[in-house]
Design an enzyme around this catalytic site. Structure first.
Site, PDB file in Angstrom:
ATOM      1  N   GLY A 122     -12.988  23.457  -6.051  1.00  0.00           N
ATOM      2  CA  GLY A 122     -13.821  23.073  -7.187  1.00  0.00           C
ATOM      3  C   GLY A 122     -15.202  22.655  -6.714  1.00  0.00           C
ATOM      4  N   GLY A 190      -7.177   0.649  15.097  1.00  0.00           N
ATOM      5  CA  GLY A 190      -7.246   0.354  13.665  1.00  0.00           C
ATOM      6  C   GLY A 190      -5.863   0.581  13.067  1.00  0.00           C
ATOM      7  CB  ILE A 192      -4.651   5.746  11.952  1.00  0.00           C
ATOM      8  CG1 ILE A 192      -4.882   6.002  10.461  1.00  0.00           C
ATOM      9  CG2 ILE A 192      -4.037   6.963  12.648  1.00  0.00           C
ATOM     10  CD1 ILE A 192      -5.735   7.218  10.152  1.00  0.00           C
ATOM     11  CD  GLU A 211     -10.877  -1.296  18.307  1.00  0.00           C
ATOM     12  OE1 GLU A 211     -10.177  -0.475  17.691  1.00  0.00           O
ATOM     13  OE2 GLU A 211     -12.070  -1.515  18.004  1.00  0.00           O
ATOM     14  CG  ASP A 319     -10.007   7.703   1.090  1.00  0.00           C
ATOM     15  OD1 ASP A 319      -9.686   6.643   0.513  1.00  0.00           O
ATOM     16  OD2 ASP A 319      -9.386   8.170   2.069  1.00  0.00           O
ATOM     17  CG  HIS A 451      18.112 -20.586  -0.451  1.00  0.00           C
ATOM     18  ND1 HIS A 451      17.304 -20.742   0.650  1.00  0.00           N
ATOM     19  CD2 HIS A 451      19.380 -20.871  -0.060  1.00  0.00           C
ATOM     20  CE1 HIS A 451      18.054 -21.131   1.672  1.00  0.00           C
ATOM     21  NE2 HIS A 451      19.320 -21.210   1.279  1.00  0.00           N
TER      22      HIS A 451
HETATM   23  P1  FAD Z   1      -7.256  12.366  -0.592  1.00  0.00           P
HETATM   24  O1  FAD Z   1      -5.889  11.853  -0.556  1.00  0.00           O
HETATM   25  O2  FAD Z   1      -7.916  12.728   0.685  1.00  0.00           O
HETATM   26  O3  FAD Z   1      -7.223  13.629  -1.560  1.00  0.00           O
HETATM   27  C1  FAD Z   1      -8.340  14.399  -1.810  1.00  0.00           C
HETATM   28  C2  FAD Z   1      -7.875  15.782  -2.239  1.00  0.00           C
HETATM   29  O4  FAD Z   1      -8.999  16.511  -2.738  1.00  0.00           O
HETATM   30  C3  FAD Z   1      -7.295  16.624  -1.110  1.00  0.00           C
HETATM   31  O5  FAD Z   1      -6.092  17.211  -1.525  1.00  0.00           O
HETATM   32  C4  FAD Z   1      -8.350  17.699  -0.854  1.00  0.00           C
HETATM   33  O6  FAD Z   1      -7.790  18.932  -0.419  1.00  0.00           O
HETATM   34  C5  FAD Z   1      -8.936  17.848  -2.246  1.00  0.00           C
HETATM   35  N1  FAD Z   1     -10.301  18.374  -2.274  1.00  0.00           N
HETATM   36  C6  FAD Z   1     -11.400  17.886  -1.640  1.00  0.00           C
HETATM   37  N2  FAD Z   1     -12.486  18.588  -1.978  1.00  0.00           N
HETATM   38  C7  FAD Z   1     -12.067  19.543  -2.838  1.00  0.00           C
HETATM   39  C8  FAD Z   1     -12.726  20.578  -3.543  1.00  0.00           C
HETATM   40  N3  FAD Z   1     -14.036  20.737  -3.461  1.00  0.00           N
HETATM   41  N4  FAD Z   1     -11.990  21.380  -4.331  1.00  0.00           N
HETATM   42  C9  FAD Z   1     -10.635  21.217  -4.457  1.00  0.00           C
HETATM   43  N5  FAD Z   1      -9.968  20.243  -3.821  1.00  0.00           N
HETATM   44  C10 FAD Z   1     -10.676  19.423  -3.029  1.00  0.00           C
HETATM   45  N6  FAD Z   1      -3.537   4.347   2.463  1.00  0.00           N
HETATM   46  C11 FAD Z   1      -2.730   3.403   1.929  1.00  0.00           C
HETATM   47  O7  FAD Z   1      -3.087   2.800   0.909  1.00  0.00           O
HETATM   48  N7  FAD Z   1      -1.517   3.102   2.493  1.00  0.00           N
HETATM   49  C12 FAD Z   1      -1.089   3.723   3.605  1.00  0.00           C
HETATM   50  O8  FAD Z   1       0.011   3.426   4.083  1.00  0.00           O
HETATM   51  C13 FAD Z   1      -1.900   4.709   4.194  1.00  0.00           C
HETATM   52  N8  FAD Z   1      -1.495   5.362   5.313  1.00  0.00           N
HETATM   53  C14 FAD Z   1      -2.295   6.351   5.829  1.00  0.00           C
HETATM   54  C15 FAD Z   1      -1.867   6.980   6.991  1.00  0.00           C
HETATM   55  C16 FAD Z   1      -2.655   7.978   7.553  1.00  0.00           C
HETATM   56  C17 FAD Z   1      -2.184   8.680   8.804  1.00  0.00           C
HETATM   57  C18 FAD Z   1      -3.880   8.356   6.925  1.00  0.00           C
HETATM   58  C19 FAD Z   1      -4.727   9.452   7.488  1.00  0.00           C
HETATM   59  C20 FAD Z   1      -4.312   7.702   5.785  1.00  0.00           C
HETATM   60  C21 FAD Z   1      -3.529   6.691   5.232  1.00  0.00           C
HETATM   61  N9  FAD Z   1      -3.933   5.984   4.099  1.00  0.00           N
HETATM   62  C22 FAD Z   1      -3.146   5.005   3.569  1.00  0.00           C
HETATM   63  C23 FAD Z   1      -5.204   6.288   3.421  1.00  0.00           C
HETATM   64  C24 FAD Z   1      -4.942   7.164   2.186  1.00  0.00           C
HETATM   65  O9  FAD Z   1      -4.297   8.351   2.596  1.00  0.00           O
HETATM   66  C25 FAD Z   1      -6.244   7.481   1.472  1.00  0.00           C
HETATM   67  O10 FAD Z   1      -6.924   6.283   1.165  1.00  0.00           O
HETATM   68  C26 FAD Z   1      -5.982   8.230   0.182  1.00  0.00           C
HETATM   69  O11 FAD Z   1      -5.292   9.437   0.427  1.00  0.00           O
HETATM   70  C27 FAD Z   1      -7.294   8.540  -0.540  1.00  0.00           C
HETATM   71  O12 FAD Z   1      -6.999   9.194  -1.732  1.00  0.00           O
HETATM   72  P2  FAD Z   1      -8.043  10.210  -2.395  1.00  0.00           P
HETATM   73  O13 FAD Z   1      -7.354  10.756  -3.591  1.00  0.00           O
HETATM   74  O14 FAD Z   1      -9.343   9.550  -2.555  1.00  0.00           O
HETATM   75  O15 FAD Z   1      -8.259  11.357  -1.304  1.00  0.00           O
HETATM   76  P1  NAD Z   2      -9.958   2.100  11.113  1.00  0.00           P
HETATM   77  O1  NAD Z   2     -11.337   1.882  10.617  1.00  0.00           O
HETATM   78  O2  NAD Z   2      -8.850   1.278  10.563  1.00  0.00           O
HETATM   79  O3  NAD Z   2      -9.920   1.882  12.697  1.00  0.00           O
HETATM   80  C1  NAD Z   2     -10.735   2.596  13.584  1.00  0.00           C
HETATM   81  C2  NAD Z   2     -10.832   1.798  14.866  1.00  0.00           C
HETATM   82  O4  NAD Z   2     -11.445   2.607  15.863  1.00  0.00           O
HETATM   83  C3  NAD Z   2     -11.689   0.548  14.727  1.00  0.00           C
HETATM   84  O5  NAD Z   2     -10.968  -0.555  15.209  1.00  0.00           O
HETATM   85  C4  NAD Z   2     -12.912   0.862  15.563  1.00  0.00           C
HETATM   86  O6  NAD Z   2     -13.493  -0.285  16.161  1.00  0.00           O
HETATM   87  C5  NAD Z   2     -12.358   1.815  16.606  1.00  0.00           C
HETATM   88  N1  NAD Z   2     -13.342   2.712  17.218  1.00  0.00           N
HETATM   89  C6  NAD Z   2     -14.369   3.368  16.609  1.00  0.00           C
HETATM   90  N2  NAD Z   2     -15.024   4.141  17.506  1.00  0.00           N
HETATM   91  C7  NAD Z   2     -14.410   3.967  18.714  1.00  0.00           C
HETATM   92  C8  NAD Z   2     -14.615   4.481  20.030  1.00  0.00           C
HETATM   93  N3  NAD Z   2     -15.589   5.366  20.282  1.00  0.00           N
HETATM   94  N4  NAD Z   2     -13.788   4.087  21.026  1.00  0.00           N
HETATM   95  C9  NAD Z   2     -12.785   3.196  20.787  1.00  0.00           C
HETATM   96  N5  NAD Z   2     -12.544   2.676  19.547  1.00  0.00           N
HETATM   97  C10 NAD Z   2     -13.340   3.058  18.534  1.00  0.00           C
HETATM   98  O7  NAD Z   2      -9.692   3.659  10.924  1.00  0.00           O
HETATM   99  P2  NAD Z   2      -8.362   4.516  11.085  1.00  0.00           P
HETATM  100  O8  NAD Z   2      -7.321   3.752  11.778  1.00  0.00           O
HETATM  101  O9  NAD Z   2      -8.817   5.826  11.609  1.00  0.00           O
HETATM  102  O10 NAD Z   2      -7.919   4.691   9.578  1.00  0.00           O
HETATM  103  C11 NAD Z   2      -8.783   5.364   8.639  1.00  0.00           C
HETATM  104  C12 NAD Z   2      -8.571   4.842   7.255  1.00  0.00           C
HETATM  105  O11 NAD Z   2      -7.276   5.180   6.785  1.00  0.00           O
HETATM  106  C13 NAD Z   2      -8.721   3.340   7.206  1.00  0.00           C
HETATM  107  O12 NAD Z   2      -9.799   3.042   6.362  1.00  0.00           O
HETATM  108  C14 NAD Z   2      -7.456   2.840   6.617  1.00  0.00           C
HETATM  109  O13 NAD Z   2      -7.678   1.966   5.557  1.00  0.00           O
HETATM  110  C15 NAD Z   2      -6.719   4.074   6.117  1.00  0.00           C
HETATM  111  N6  NAD Z   2      -5.320   3.897   6.502  1.00  0.00           N
HETATM  112  C16 NAD Z   2      -4.595   2.940   5.873  1.00  0.00           C
HETATM  113  C17 NAD Z   2      -3.288   2.697   6.236  1.00  0.00           C
HETATM  114  C18 NAD Z   2      -2.532   1.624   5.552  1.00  0.00           C
HETATM  115  O14 NAD Z   2      -2.956   1.167   4.499  1.00  0.00           O
HETATM  116  N7  NAD Z   2      -1.375   1.198   6.069  1.00  0.00           N
HETATM  117  C19 NAD Z   2      -2.711   3.417   7.272  1.00  0.00           C
HETATM  118  C20 NAD Z   2      -3.478   4.369   7.914  1.00  0.00           C
HETATM  119  C21 NAD Z   2      -4.783   4.605   7.509  1.00  0.00           C
END
Ligand code: FAD
Ligand code: NAD
Length: 475
Positions: A122, A190, A192, A211, A319, A451
């Site tokens: 899109g 962080g 991840i 880190e 995001d 409890h």
């Molecule tokens: P996304 O989930 O990225 O979805 C965006 C969608 O838009 C995708 O399907 C993409 O293909 C589609 N898209 C983009 N541009 C276009 C286009 N032009 N046309 C058509 N489709 C398009 N967050 C938590 O709250 N809890 C967690 O436990 C957690 N764990 C995570 C673990 C990992 C390993 C990672 C990477 C992230 C995690 N996150 C977690 C973060 C979470 O995944 C994101 O914050 C969340 O998915 C964001 O939702 P979104 O809908 O904004 O974007």
């Molecule tokens: P993050 O921002 O949580 O952590 C990235 C880390 O990398 C930071 O601590 C930063 O200081 C470090 N860093 C940056 N550049 C570096 C370098 N050159 N060398 C060494 N360290 C460096 O990002 P993430 O872990 O990649 O996660 C991405 C997003 O996904 C986050 O915003 C998080 O909220 C979301 N996420 C959420 C969950 C959850 O809610 N449980 C799980 C996974 C991911």
């Protein structure tokens, strides 16, 4: 003739698909476009969260924790087993199955709510038109009264450690390893880095996390970070702070990294390297130059508090806009946008968004850290309760950690709640609800908690803020 909709949503991650469903519930004709393609070539709704983020990572965290508990804790419970093994293919099959079920569930929800789910790309054009390119290359232009951009984010790639999909990988690849890498390097301690580092460490990898920052978990409350750092060290996670990666190269199937720390230039070798240094908004090909959409210097789409872009009737959520990159934050923005479009009153309370890290122990918080309250200048009090004094935690053999409540000294308002310990991600829900209703510490003190339950630790921490804890010595 172009197809007409009341609302077109671009992106079907947790922000976009929720916005689409709520808009349909509000009586609108809705289409939701998504181009996500999984490694098996299949298209799927659900975005990063369901396909490559929240859900698959939690599936692996659960499997690996069970394996770890079976090998390390069962004995304490008096349970004897034969040899406990781990079948990575079986574990990954379960992960993929959960993802398939949940992403398929979104397609079902779209159908039930009469949302048209469109597979393809899109692009927002001028005058509320959306160019829709199908997988087969066919292009059509849709028109909509309202458009919601929900394009999500992608991993940040470091120029000196390029992803190659095999040795230097992003979080998605690291969720799909088909064998336990003997030596796993992770860049970034962080969310991840800690979650995926925990998964592979529990399954047998020797995990080193580099880190850049000098403080561990700099965004968390210091008391919580201290407990977590100690526990992760005990578990064998080697987190090296103040370690800035300068290069990563692959030769003969080994990743050699160079980094700088307080002692100077260092090197290390790994079998796989996961780069998890944050994510950036994904907006490539999302809007035409004349669409009126503006991005900031970091690439986020500019929006106001109600997720309105400068273009009338165009919203952006999740995001791809400012704020924490969390699924639940994006979903709530989706609900808000869809309700505002329907003329309803709607808002997101950005001060009360819970954060959870699903390690063991889990880490969860909502509101301000003690350092943030201190710098705000508002007088405050704190109360803590350790899980070591909780009967339920003892029964679960998970006594590490604590609950900490920070409240205003003047009117008793709860300002922040920080938990490290068992089920922290579930326990934080009570604190989120309390803060959403601007509850006082006394409100939690006077609430009856079952409890024995872990939630009693929240109750006791609230009591401790007024030195009235009943099951622990007040400090
Ligand atoms: P996304 O989930 O990225 O979805 C965006 C969608 O838009 C995708 O399907 C993409 O293909 C589609 N898209 C983009 N541009 C276009 C286009 N032009 N046309 C058509 N489709 C398009 N967050 C938590 O709250 N809890 C967690 O436990 C957690 N764990 C995570 C673990 C990992 C390993 C990672 C990477 C992230 C995690 N996150 C977690 C973060 C979470 O995944 C994101 O914050 C969340 O998915 C964001 O939702 P979104 O809908 O904004 O974007
Ligand atoms: P993050 O921002 O949580 O952590 C990235 C880390 O990398 C930071 O601590 C930063 O200081 C470090 N860093 C940056 N550049 C570096 C370098 N050159 N060398 C060494 N360290 C460096 O990002 P993430 O872990 O990649 O996660 C991405 C997003 O996904 C986050 O915003 C998080 O909220 C979301 N996420 C959420 C969950 C959850 O809610 N449980 C799980 C996974 C991911």
């Amino acid at each position: 003739m172009s197809k007409k909709y009341d609302v077109v949503v671009i992106g079907a991650g947790p922000a976009g698909y929720i916005a689409a469903i709520r808009a349909a519930q509000n009586g609108f004709k809705v289409a939701c476009i998504d181009e996500w393609q999984n490694r098996d070539g299949k298209y799927a709704f659900g975005g990063t969260c369901l396909n490559a983020g929240c859900i698959p990572s939690k599936a692996l965290l659960e499997s690996s924790e069970l394996y770890h508990r079976a090998t390390h804790e069962f004995k304490k419970h008096g349970i004897t087993t034969g040899d406990v093994g781990i079948d990575i293919a079986g574990m990954q099959k379960r992960r993929a199955g959960i993802v398939r079920q949940l992403t398929g569930g979104i397609a079902g929800l779209f159908k039930a709510n009469k949302v048209e789910g469109l597979v393809g790309h899109g692009k927002l054009l001028a005058n509320k038109q959306v160019e829709f390119t199908q997988a087969n290359g066919d292009v059509e232009v849709l028109t909509a009264e309202h458009i919601i951009l929900a394009s999500g984010s992608t991993p940040i790639e470091l120029p000196f450690a390029r992803f190659d999909g095999e040795y230097i990988v992003d979080s998605w690849d690291a969720l799909e390893f088909d064998a336990v890498p003997p030596r796993l390097g992770v860049i970034g301690a962080g969310v991840i880095g800690l979650e995926l580092g925990s998964v592979w460490s529990r399954l047998g990898s020797e995990v080193t996390i580099l880190e850049a920052m000098g403080d561990f978990l700099f965004m968390a409350d210091r008391d919580v970070a201290k407990v977590a750092a100690k526990d992760f060290k005990q578990q064998g996670l080697d987190v090296r702070l103040g370690a800035k990666l300068t290069s990563a190269t692959v030769a003969d199937g080994v990743v050699r990294v160079e980094y700088d720390d307080a002692q100077g230039a260092q090197t290390a070798e790994f079998d796989k390297l996961v780069v998890a240094v944050g994510r950036r908004p994904h907006t490539e090909g999302l809007f035409s130059e004349d669409s009126g959409i503006v991005t900031d210097e970091r690439g986020f789409i500019e929006v106001d508090d109600e997720c309105r872009t400068p273009v009338k009737d165009v919203y952006a959520i999740g995001d791809c806009v400012r704020g924490p990159m969390l699924a639940h934050k994006g979903s709530e923005e989706g609900v808000m946008a869809a309700d505002l479009i329907a003329g309803e009153v709607a808002e997101v309370n950005y001060n009360v968004i819970p954060s959870v890290i699903y390690t063991a122990p889990e880490i969860a918080w909502v509101g301000k850290t003690e350092a943030e309250v201190t710098s705000s200048g508002r007088p405050y009090k704190t109360g803590s309760f350790p899980f070591a004094a909780s009967g339920r935690a003892k029964a679960m053999e998970q006594t590490s950690g604590m609950v900490k409540v920070i409240s205003a000294a003047d009117d008793d308002e709860i300002l922040g709640v920080h938990i490290v310990g068992p089920m922290a991600g579930e326990l934080i829900g009570e604190a989120v609800l309390a803060m959403e209703f601007a509850a006082s510490t006394e409100d939690i003190q006077r609430t009856i908690h079952a409890h024995p339950s872990l939630s009693e630790a929240v109750h006791e921490a609230a009591l401790a803020a007024d030195k009235r804890a009943l099951n622990y010595m007040n400090k």
